[in-house]
Design a protein around this motif. Structure first.
Motif, PDB file in Angstrom:
ATOM      1  N   LYS A  11       3.315   0.388   0.560  1.00 25.65           N
ATOM      2  CA  LYS A  11       2.426   0.675  -0.634  1.00 25.65           C
ATOM      3  C   LYS A  11       1.354   1.541  -0.144  1.00 25.65           C
ATOM      4  N   ILE A  12       0.905   1.168   1.174  1.00 23.99           N
ATOM      5  CA  ILE A  12      -0.172   2.117   1.816  1.00 23.99           C
ATOM      6  C   ILE A  12       0.382   3.248   2.022  1.00 23.99           C
ATOM      7  N   ALA A  13       1.419   3.263   2.568  1.00 23.89           N
ATOM      8  CA  ALA A  13       2.022   4.975   2.947  1.00 23.89           C
ATOM      9  C   ALA A  13       2.372   5.514   1.446  1.00 23.89           C
ATOM     10  N   LYS A  14       2.526   4.859   0.426  1.00 22.61           N
ATOM     11  CA  LYS A  14       2.647   5.589  -0.955  1.00 22.61           C
ATOM     12  C   LYS A  14       1.503   6.168  -1.407  1.00 22.61           C
ATOM     13  N   VAL A  15       0.425   5.370  -1.493  1.00 24.43           N
ATOM     14  CA  VAL A  15      -1.040   5.773  -1.949  1.00 24.43           C
ATOM     15  C   VAL A  15      -1.766   6.543  -1.090  1.00 24.43           C
ATOM     16  N   GLY A  16      -1.520   6.235   0.411  1.00 31.66           N
ATOM     17  CA  GLY A  16      -2.189   6.999   1.423  1.00 31.66           C
ATOM     18  C   GLY A  16      -3.687   6.376   1.713  1.00 31.66           C
TER      19      GLY A  16
END
Length: 298
Positions: A11-16
């Motif tokens: 999720k962190i990787a997706k939203v940055g």
């Protein structure tokens, strides 16, 4: 390792952003940060470069995200596979009597692609009694066999289809009536130890007038029908098996007494196939899904 942490990482990787990820996952920012530090400790790598704001993935962090995505996809597929439903899912081992496999297996494979994409099937062929014993011992999950009226305790049989028997003979042998055919012509008998062979033998024994002048036992339906087509004698078989190999020179004669081959799906009573039994029977050409065609072996 808990896959929950990997889902947070994705999720962190997706939203940055840690902040946005925490908000979308209904977590506090501190809880998410602690979860990522715990994951780094467990993996013994640094996933984020925290010298910049917002923290960004390190090269090893990006590789972990890529592998985690594959792992979580497989976890989701496993969860879907094991979710209770009426869908056929898993690996099934099915048996067929050879005479039924020739006609039913192509249709079954076509229906399986459409209606059971989460199921895979392994097949074997054999005699009805042998396949029935393998169902009882758990070596196969189900079998399409002939019910000759002697199914064993512990077997549940769902009727797939009923097929009438007929005599088949070359036209040149039918100048006289049936009695003349019985007295003078060779009878080609399909394996007496098989399901349909037992029915044929019982019928011939019960009707003395049908005692053949000579009997030849063969284990191949096509060979029998080739002999009949060549004018070498006559036979007694279910209609579909006769029609499959019948030539223009062969005529059929209905039986004076009713005789039918009953093809059934044999499974264990109260077995693990359970709620999927009717769906499997439908894919094999069974006539009903409401249980009306089901009967217990005796």
């Amino acid at each position: 390792m808990q896959t929950r942490s990997l889902r947070s990482l994705l999720k962190i990787a997706k939203v940055g952003s840690f902040v946005q990820a925490a908000d979308q996952m209904n977590m506090t920012l501190s809880a998410l940060s602690m979860q990522m530090k715990a994951l780094e400790t467990e993996l013994q790598v640094v996933l984020f470069d925290r010298s910049v704001r917002p923290p960004r993935l390190t090269p090893i962090g990006r590789s972990v995200v890529e592998k985690a995505a594959l792992l979580l996809h497989q976890e989701d597929a496993l969860t879907m596979l094991c979710r209770p439903s009426d869908t056929l899912a898993g690996q099934f081992r099915l048996g067929f009597v050879m005479t039924a496999a020739v006609r039913l297996l192509p249709q079954f494979l076509e229906r399986a692609r459409a209606f059971a994409p989460d199921a895979s099937f392994a097949f074997e062929t054999g005699l009805s009694r042998s396949l029935e014993n393998r169902v009882l011992s758990g070596q196969i999950d189900a079998a399409v066999i002939t019910d000759a009226g002697d199914l064993q305790d512990g077997i549940e049989a769902q009727v797939l289809r009923e097929e009438p028997f007929v005599y088949a003979a070359h036209n040149s042998l039918l100048a006289d009536d049936l009695q003349g055919l019985f007295r003078s012509a060779t009878f080609f008998h399909f394996m007496p130890q098989t399901g349909i062979g037992k029915q044929i033998a019982r019928h011939m024994e019960e009707h003395a007038h049908a005692t053949a002048a000579r009997t030849i036992v063969l284990d191949n339906l096509e060979a029998i029908m080739e002999c009949v087509s060549g004018g070498l004698g006559y036979t007694l078989l279910p209609v579909p098996d006769v029609e499959r190999y019948r030539s223009e020179a062969v005529n059929t004669i209905p039986l004076p007494a009713q005789l039918r081959r009953v093809l059934v799906l044999a499974t264990l009573k109260d077995g693990t196939l359970g709620r999927h039994r009717s769906k499997l029977a439908q894919m094999l050409g069974g006539a009903s899904l409401d249980g009306s065609s089901r009967r217990d072996g005796v």
